[in-house]
Every structure is written in structure tokens, then in C-alpha cells.
Design a protein around this motif. Structure first.
Motif, PDB file in Angstrom:
ATOM      1  N   ASN A 156      12.478  61.219  20.745  1.00 16.16           N
ATOM      2  CA  ASN A 156      12.933  59.957  20.164  1.00 16.16           C
ATOM      3  C   ASN A 156      14.311  59.623  20.711  1.00 16.16           C
ATOM      4  OD1 ASN A 156      11.675  61.774  17.818  1.00 16.16           O
ATOM      5  ND2 ASN A 156      10.916  59.681  17.637  1.00 16.16           N
ATOM      6  N   GLU A 157      14.686  58.352  20.643  1.00 17.48           N
ATOM      7  CA  GLU A 157      16.010  57.931  21.103  1.00 17.48           C
ATOM      8  C   GLU A 157      17.111  58.626  20.319  1.00 17.48           C
ATOM      9  OE1 GLU A 157      18.644  53.897  21.922  1.00 17.48           O
ATOM     10  OE2 GLU A 157      16.674  53.731  21.005  1.00 17.48           O
ATOM     11  N   THR A 158      16.941  58.769  19.022  1.00 17.73           N
ATOM     12  CA  THR A 158      17.847  59.552  18.197  1.00 17.73           C
ATOM     13  C   THR A 158      17.050  60.753  17.701  1.00 17.73           C
ATOM     14  OG1 THR A 158      19.076  57.596  17.510  1.00 17.73           O
ATOM     15  CG2 THR A 158      19.288  59.553  16.127  1.00 17.73           C
ATOM     16  N   TYR A 159      17.525  61.959  18.031  1.00 20.80           N
ATOM     17  CA  TYR A 159      16.792  63.170  17.687  1.00 20.80           C
ATOM     18  C   TYR A 159      16.473  63.197  16.200  1.00 20.80           C
ATOM     19  CZ  TYR A 159      15.750  68.028  16.791  1.00 20.80           C
ATOM     20  OH  TYR A 159      15.143  69.179  16.378  1.00 20.80           O
ATOM     21  N   GLN A 160      15.178  63.340  15.890  1.00 19.39           N
ATOM     22  CA  GLN A 160      14.720  63.364  14.497  1.00 19.39           C
ATOM     23  C   GLN A 160      13.852  64.583  14.225  1.00 19.39           C
ATOM     24  OE1 GLN A 160      12.681  59.604  14.208  1.00 19.39           O
ATOM     25  NE2 GLN A 160      14.560  58.441  14.406  1.00 19.39           N
ATOM     26  N   GLY A 161      14.011  65.618  15.042  1.00 19.77           N
ATOM     27  CA  GLY A 161      13.228  66.824  14.852  1.00 19.77           C
ATOM     28  C   GLY A 161      12.015  66.906  15.759  1.00 19.77           C
ATOM     29  N   TYR A 162      11.688  65.829  16.453  1.00 18.89           N
ATOM     30  CA  TYR A 162      10.558  65.838  17.370  1.00 18.89           C
ATOM     31  C   TYR A 162      11.068  66.154  18.759  1.00 18.89           C
ATOM     32  CZ  TYR A 162       8.191  63.712  13.466  1.00 18.89           C
ATOM     33  OH  TYR A 162       7.686  63.486  12.221  1.00 18.89           O
ATOM     34  N   TRP A 163      10.536  67.223  19.372  1.00 20.34           N
ATOM     35  CA  TRP A 163      11.081  67.747  20.610  1.00 20.34           C
ATOM     36  C   TRP A 163      10.007  68.471  21.387  1.00 20.34           C
ATOM     37  CZ3 TRP A 163      11.166  73.056  21.557  1.00 20.34           C
ATOM     38  CH2 TRP A 163      10.717  73.847  20.491  1.00 20.34           C
ATOM     39  N   LYS A 164      10.344  68.855  22.620  1.00 23.95           N
ATOM     40  CA  LYS A 164       9.488  69.734  23.414  1.00 23.95           C
ATOM     41  C   LYS A 164      10.362  70.493  24.402  1.00 23.95           C
ATOM     42  CE  LYS A 164       8.154  67.216  27.507  1.00 23.95           C
ATOM     43  NZ  LYS A 164       7.072  67.166  28.442  1.00 23.95           N
ATOM     44  N   TYR A 165       9.856  71.660  24.843  1.00 25.56           N
ATOM     45  CA  TYR A 165      10.534  72.384  25.909  1.00 25.56           C
ATOM     46  C   TYR A 165      10.344  71.586  27.188  1.00 25.56           C
ATOM     47  CZ  TYR A 165      11.190  76.515  23.016  1.00 25.56           C
ATOM     48  OH  TYR A 165      11.583  77.378  22.039  1.00 25.56           O
ATOM     49  N   CYS A 166      11.368  71.551  28.020  1.00 24.71           N
ATOM     50  CA  CYS A 166      11.313  70.784  29.260  1.00 24.71           C
ATOM     51  C   CYS A 166      10.532  71.532  30.330  1.00 24.71           C
ATOM     52  CB  CYS A 166      12.718  70.495  29.772  1.00 24.71           C
ATOM     53  SG  CYS A 166      13.617  69.350  28.703  1.00 24.71           S
ATOM     54  N   SER A 167       9.711  70.790  31.023  1.00 27.49           N
ATOM     55  CA  SER A 167       9.041  71.321  32.210  1.00 27.49           C
ATOM     56  C   SER A 167       9.822  70.808  33.418  1.00 27.49           C
ATOM     57  CB  SER A 167       7.588  70.850  32.253  1.00 27.49           C
ATOM     58  OG  SER A 167       7.540  69.443  32.331  1.00 27.49           O
TER      59      SER A 167
ATOM     60  N   GLY B 210       4.300  65.429  24.402  1.00 27.49           N
ATOM     61  CA  GLY B 210       5.192  64.286  24.293  1.00 27.49           C
ATOM     62  C   GLY B 210       5.953  64.044  25.585  1.00 27.49           C
ATOM     63  N   LYS B 211       6.648  62.918  25.641  1.00 27.82           N
ATOM     64  CA  LYS B 211       7.460  62.560  26.808  1.00 27.82           C
ATOM     65  C   LYS B 211       8.924  62.557  26.390  1.00 27.82           C
ATOM     66  CE  LYS B 211       7.844  58.895  30.285  1.00 27.82           C
ATOM     67  NZ  LYS B 211       8.470  59.775  31.236  1.00 27.82           N
ATOM     68  N   CYS B 212       9.764  63.205  27.189  1.00 29.68           N
ATOM     69  CA  CYS B 212      11.196  63.227  26.909  1.00 29.68           C
ATOM     70  C   CYS B 212      11.742  61.801  26.880  1.00 29.68           C
ATOM     71  CB  CYS B 212      11.947  64.010  27.984  1.00 29.68           C
ATOM     72  SG  CYS B 212      11.611  65.770  27.990  1.00 29.68           S
ATOM     73  N   PHE B 213      12.665  61.558  25.966  1.00 31.72           N
ATOM     74  CA  PHE B 213      13.315  60.255  25.857  1.00 31.72           C
ATOM     75  C   PHE B 213      14.754  60.426  26.324  1.00 31.72           C
ATOM     76  CE2 PHE B 213      15.318  56.560  24.305  1.00 31.72           C
ATOM     77  CZ  PHE B 213      14.322  55.619  24.069  1.00 31.72           C
ATOM     78  N   PHE B 214      15.126  59.747  27.405  1.00 26.06           N
ATOM     79  CA  PHE B 214      16.498  59.804  27.916  1.00 26.06           C
ATOM     80  C   PHE B 214      17.063  58.404  28.024  1.00 26.06           C
ATOM     81  CE2 PHE B 214      14.657  63.652  29.977  1.00 26.06           C
ATOM     82  CZ  PHE B 214      15.410  64.583  29.282  1.00 26.06           C
ATOM     83  N   PRO B 215      18.311  58.202  27.709  1.00 21.65           N
ATOM     84  CA  PRO B 215      19.169  59.192  27.035  1.00 21.65           C
ATOM     85  C   PRO B 215      18.781  59.295  25.568  1.00 21.65           C
ATOM     86  CG  PRO B 215      20.354  57.132  27.278  1.00 21.65           C
ATOM     87  CD  PRO B 215      19.010  56.949  27.952  1.00 21.65           C
ATOM     88  N   PHE B 216      19.076  60.449  24.959  1.00 23.65           N
ATOM     89  CA  PHE B 216      18.850  60.599  23.523  1.00 23.65           C
ATOM     90  C   PHE B 216      20.141  60.999  22.830  1.00 23.65           C
ATOM     91  CE2 PHE B 216      17.825  64.914  25.024  1.00 23.65           C
ATOM     92  CZ  PHE B 216      18.396  65.733  24.061  1.00 23.65           C
ATOM     93  N   HIS B 217      20.243  60.627  21.580  1.00 25.03           N
ATOM     94  CA  HIS B 217      21.416  60.929  20.757  1.00 25.03           C
ATOM     95  C   HIS B 217      21.121  62.176  19.932  1.00 25.03           C
ATOM     96  CE1 HIS B 217      23.272  56.922  21.386  1.00 25.03           C
ATOM     97  NE2 HIS B 217      22.010  56.575  21.578  1.00 25.03           N
ATOM     98  N   HIS B 218      22.072  63.103  19.921  1.00 24.08           N
ATOM     99  CA  HIS B 218      21.943  64.318  19.118  1.00 24.08           C
ATOM    100  C   HIS B 218      23.344  64.751  18.713  1.00 24.08           C
ATOM    101  CE1 HIS B 218      20.553  68.086  17.574  1.00 24.08           C
ATOM    102  NE2 HIS B 218      21.138  68.803  18.519  1.00 24.08           N
ATOM    103  N   ARG B 219      23.527  65.026  17.449  1.00 23.20           N
ATOM    104  CA  ARG B 219      24.845  65.301  16.903  1.00 23.20           C
ATOM    105  C   ARG B 219      25.749  64.122  17.241  1.00 23.20           C
ATOM    106  NH1 ARG B 219      25.598  71.608  18.596  1.00 23.20           N
ATOM    107  NH2 ARG B 219      23.880  72.419  17.390  1.00 23.20           N
ATOM    108  N   ASP B 220      26.877  64.372  17.883  1.00 23.60           N
ATOM    109  CA  ASP B 220      27.787  63.281  18.243  1.00 23.60           C
ATOM    110  C   ASP B 220      27.727  62.959  19.727  1.00 23.60           C
ATOM    111  OD1 ASP B 220      28.720  63.005  15.644  1.00 23.60           O
ATOM    112  OD2 ASP B 220      30.250  64.547  15.920  1.00 23.60           O
TER     113      ASP B 220
END
Length: 103
Positions: free
Chosen positions: A43-54, A14-24
Motif C-alpha cells: 500500500n502507499e502507506t504501510y498498513q500491515g500488508y507486505w511481501k518479501y522482495c524478489s 502482491g505488487k510492491c508499492f513505491f514510494p511507500f510511507h512507513h513510520r516517518d
């Protein structure tokens, strides 16, 4: 009581989405919540889909950038109480206030 973050399995391509919303918060770079390595939302708002950053996923400094009344062409320690160098992640720090420490 400590909050636990529930993750779906990592998505490796996947591709990182920036900026993203997580918690507050709104995040402009990879984060390290309850994990050994920094990660990002896909995703723009974190929904459980993620990856470790390279290396290529981490936010890049934007040069030149405007801070106070000067234009900077490299990282600066101006304004940092600990003398650590930092940079803006947008061209206008005065307006956006988005930054990161330099390595």
C-alpha cells in the motif's frame, strides 16, 4: 525500549508499492526493518500488508541521470565519501535526491 513492528501475514502475490510511507519516512526501494530479508509495502502507506522482495521488486537505476552538472550513463562514485558506486532512481538526482548503491 526497542520498537516492534507488527506484520500481518506476508502476501506472496502482491505488487510492491513505491514510494511507500512507513513510520516517518518515504521509501523508494525494499527495506529491512526487524526482518532477515528486505520487504516492501503493498500500500502507499504501510498498513500491515507486505511481501518479501524478489529480484524484480528492487528499485532499478535510471540512466541517464543528471547529477550536479553532468549526465551519467552508468553508476558513479562521484560525491560518495566512501568511494562506493551509486545511481539515481530518477532522471534528475539534483531535483529528487533519490538514489541507491549499485551492486
Amino acid at each position: 525500549m526497542e520498537e516492534t513492528i507488527t506484520h500481518l501475514p506476508e502476501v506472496k502475490d502482491g505488487k510492491c508499492f513505491f514510494p511507500f510511507h512507513h513510520r516517518d519516512g518515504i521509501f523508494y526501494d525494499c527495506v529491512k526493518f526487524k526482518s532477515k530479508h528486505k520487504w516492501c509495502s503493498l500500500n502507499e502507506t504501510y498498513q500491515g500488508y507486505w511481501k518479501y522482495c524478489s529480484e524484480e521488486d528492487f528499485a532499478k537505476c535510471v540512466f541517464p541521470f543528471w547529477y550536479r552538472h553532468l549526465i551519467y550513463w552508468e553508476c558513479t562514485d562521484d560525491g560518495d565519501a566512501f568511494g562506493k558506486t551509486w545511481c539515481s532512481l530518477t532522471q534528475n538526482y539534483n531535483k529528487d535526491k533519490i538514489w541507491k548503491y549499485c551492486d
